[in-house]
Design a protein around this motif. Structure first.
Motif: not given
Length: 180
Positions: A82-85, A126-135, A147-152
């Motif tokens: 999962t990708e988290e801000i 407000r928190e950025p979206t994943i797309k905004e955060a990538k920019k 990113t945290s692997g395996e555990e959702v």
């Protein structure tokens, strides 16, 4: 005597003011709020049915010519992470903006975000979206996504005393009866 426990509509989950209404849906008697009563109560029995479609009902407010839809992209397998801000995203973005020495206006053009979005993120409104955060990550070379692997990670916490309503589980479709 203690205050009576507030009752909730069994279709939409809204607190019921007053005594509420009992209506029959698919042969089951349910307690509903005034809004759901207006929506479903006046119908003859059997004129609507509950379809668990999992889709939100579409609300049409005005009609506009249909735009040709682009062909759907083939779905790729989703990675098991999962990708988290990050929690201190605002601080990181704000510091990066200060370091750049540029105005919000200049940055908004260079990054591709509006000035309002940029300001809202930098000030923690407000928190950025994943797309905004990538920019922002690419532009400022900072880390905003972890990113945290395996555990959702569980996104939404549900209160212990929460009881799902009929509306959570099913979507109500009103079917017009076909005249024979």
């Amino acid at each position: 005597m203690g205050k009576a426990k507030p009752r909730y509509c069994e279709v939409c989950g809204a607190p019921i003011r007053g005594s509420g209404h009992r209506i029959r849906i698919e042969g089951a008697e349910v307690l509903v709020c005034n809004r759901c009563y207006e929506k479903y109560g006046g119908k003859k029995p059997g004129t609507f049915s509950i379809m668990p479609t999992g889709r939100q009902p579409t609300r049409r407010t005005y009609s506009r010519p249909a735009r040709p839809r682009p062909a759907p992209k083939p779905r790729t397998e989703r990675p098991l992470y999962t990708e988290e801000i990050v929690e201190d995203y605002a601080e990181k973005v704000y510091r990066a903006i200060q370091r750049s020495g540029k105005s919000y206006e200049e940055l908004s053009h260079e990054i591709g975000l509006s000035m309002n979005d940029l300001r809202a993120i930098a000030h923690g409104h407000r928190e950025p979206t994943i797309k905004e955060a990538k920019k922002l990550e690419r532009y400022f070379k900072i880390k905003l996504i972890e990113t945290s692997g395996e555990e959702v990670l569980e996104k939404r916490s549900i209160p212990k005393d929460y009881e799902p309503t009929l509306g959570d589980i099913a979507n109500i479709k009103i079917k017009k009866r076909k005249k024979k």
